[in-house]
Scaffold this active site. Structure first.
Site, PDB file in Angstrom:
ATOM      1  N   CYS A 174      -3.498   2.880  -5.512  1.00 14.56           N
ATOM      2  CA  CYS A 174      -2.766   3.720  -4.556  1.00 14.56           C
ATOM      3  C   CYS A 174      -1.373   4.078  -5.049  1.00 14.56           C
ATOM      4  CB  CYS A 174      -2.694   3.023  -3.197  1.00 14.56           C
ATOM      5  SG  CYS A 174      -1.876   1.401  -3.205  1.00 14.56           S
ATOM      6  N   HIS A 224       0.852  -1.177   0.000  1.00 13.41           N
ATOM      7  CA  HIS A 224       0.000   0.000   0.000  1.00 13.41           C
ATOM      8  C   HIS A 224       0.894   1.236   0.000  1.00 13.41           C
ATOM      9  CE1 HIS A 224      -3.598   2.253   0.298  1.00 13.41           C
ATOM     10  NE2 HIS A 224      -3.359   2.738   1.501  1.00 13.41           N
ATOM     11  N   HIS A 267      -3.264   9.181   1.289  1.00 13.53           N
ATOM     12  CA  HIS A 267      -3.220   8.011   0.408  1.00 13.53           C
ATOM     13  C   HIS A 267      -4.586   7.747  -0.192  1.00 13.53           C
ATOM     14  CE1 HIS A 267      -4.649   5.227   3.822  1.00 13.53           C
ATOM     15  NE2 HIS A 267      -4.407   6.382   4.401  1.00 13.53           N
TER      16      HIS A 267
END
Length: 266
Positions: free
Chosen positions: A172, A45, A57
């Site tokens: 992401c 991530h 994010h």
């Protein structure tokens, strides 16, 4: 308006590894592109560190990164975010993050969810790039100055403006790389992603598929050919190399998304 652009080299200090570039919290500076591998290095991530222990994010709904299958007929999801419905409200973040989606802000602890902190590297050499065993850890592209990076990240946060989440072409890593460089893959023409993780997967699939053509013969020669194919495929898919990359100001991107004409973002 978005600040003027200027080139900036990558910052050292990270512990270089085959899979990731570990970094300590005290080494972070605002504007860093950070990531954290999840589940035995299956996926990572990504986000932008904005200072004061906070990260901006991009995530799918309820902490689940959900995508309508591109290669399969059913939906599937993977959790790259740390939150679960049973998780308590984080005092630092001030909200139950499991209810949020899109471009969000989290404290570093929530972002990492107990996993290692890594620094995504920019302006790496081609030799360093192809030596990495996995994508999603570095790029040949040049990072913009910290003030430009932070401006993009905060603008997208304030407008929740990065389109509909998709694992394959709007994820992401794409968000963090856009904040760092202002570059996006024009998915309207190619349907592809700038994400190193997905590009790495595609390269691996290409190598496996090549076995039907006889390239992966047993023995050292086959392995050399397979390794070369994997490295070349990853290199050609880097956002600094590929032909379908466009530079787009963050204000223009958000305006296009509001008009339902996302262009680069899907």
């Amino acid at each position: 308006m978005e600040p003027c652009l200027a080139s900036r080299g990558d910052r050292g200090g990270a512990s270089i590894g085959v899979f990731s570039n570990r970094i300590e919290r005290e080494q972070l500076v605002p504007g860093d592109h950070i990531y954290s591998w999840r589940s035995a290095y299956i996926y990572a991530h990504h986000g932008i560190y904005v200072g004061d222990g906070m990260v901006i994010h991009y995530t799918g709904a309820a902490g689940q990164e959900i995508v309508t299958g591109t290669f399969v007929n059913e939906n599937f999801s993977i959790s790259s975010s740390p939150w679960r419905n049973s998780s308590p409200v984080c005092e630092r973040c001030g909200d139950d993050q499991s209810r949020q989606n899109g471009v969000i802000t989290s404290c570093l602890d929530c972002f990492l969810a107990g996993f290692n902190l890594c620094l995504f590297r920019y302006s790496v050499t081609p030799a360093f790039f192809v030596a990495q065993a996995r994508g999603g850890t570095c790029t040949l592209a040049v990072s913009d100055p910290p003030e430009v990076i932070l401006y993009r990240a905060r603008y997208l946060l304030g407008n929740n403006g990065f389109g509909t989440y998709s694992l394959f072409n709007n994820n992401c890593e794409d968000f963090a790389m856009y904040c760092k460089t202002g570059l996006l893959v024009d998915t309207s023409s190619s349907g592809a992603t700038g994400s190193g993780q997905i590009s790495s997967l595609a390269a691996a699939i290409t190598v496996v598929a090549s076995s039907s053509l006889g390239f992966l013969a047993t023995g050292g020669g086959g392995l050399v050919v397979a390794g070369a194919m994997y490295s070349i495929s990853r290199y050609l898919s880097d956002i600094s190399i590929r032909w379908d990359v466009i530079r787009i100001p963050v204000e223009t991107l958000v305006a296009q998304l509001r008009m339902g004409n996302p262009g680069a973002a899907s």
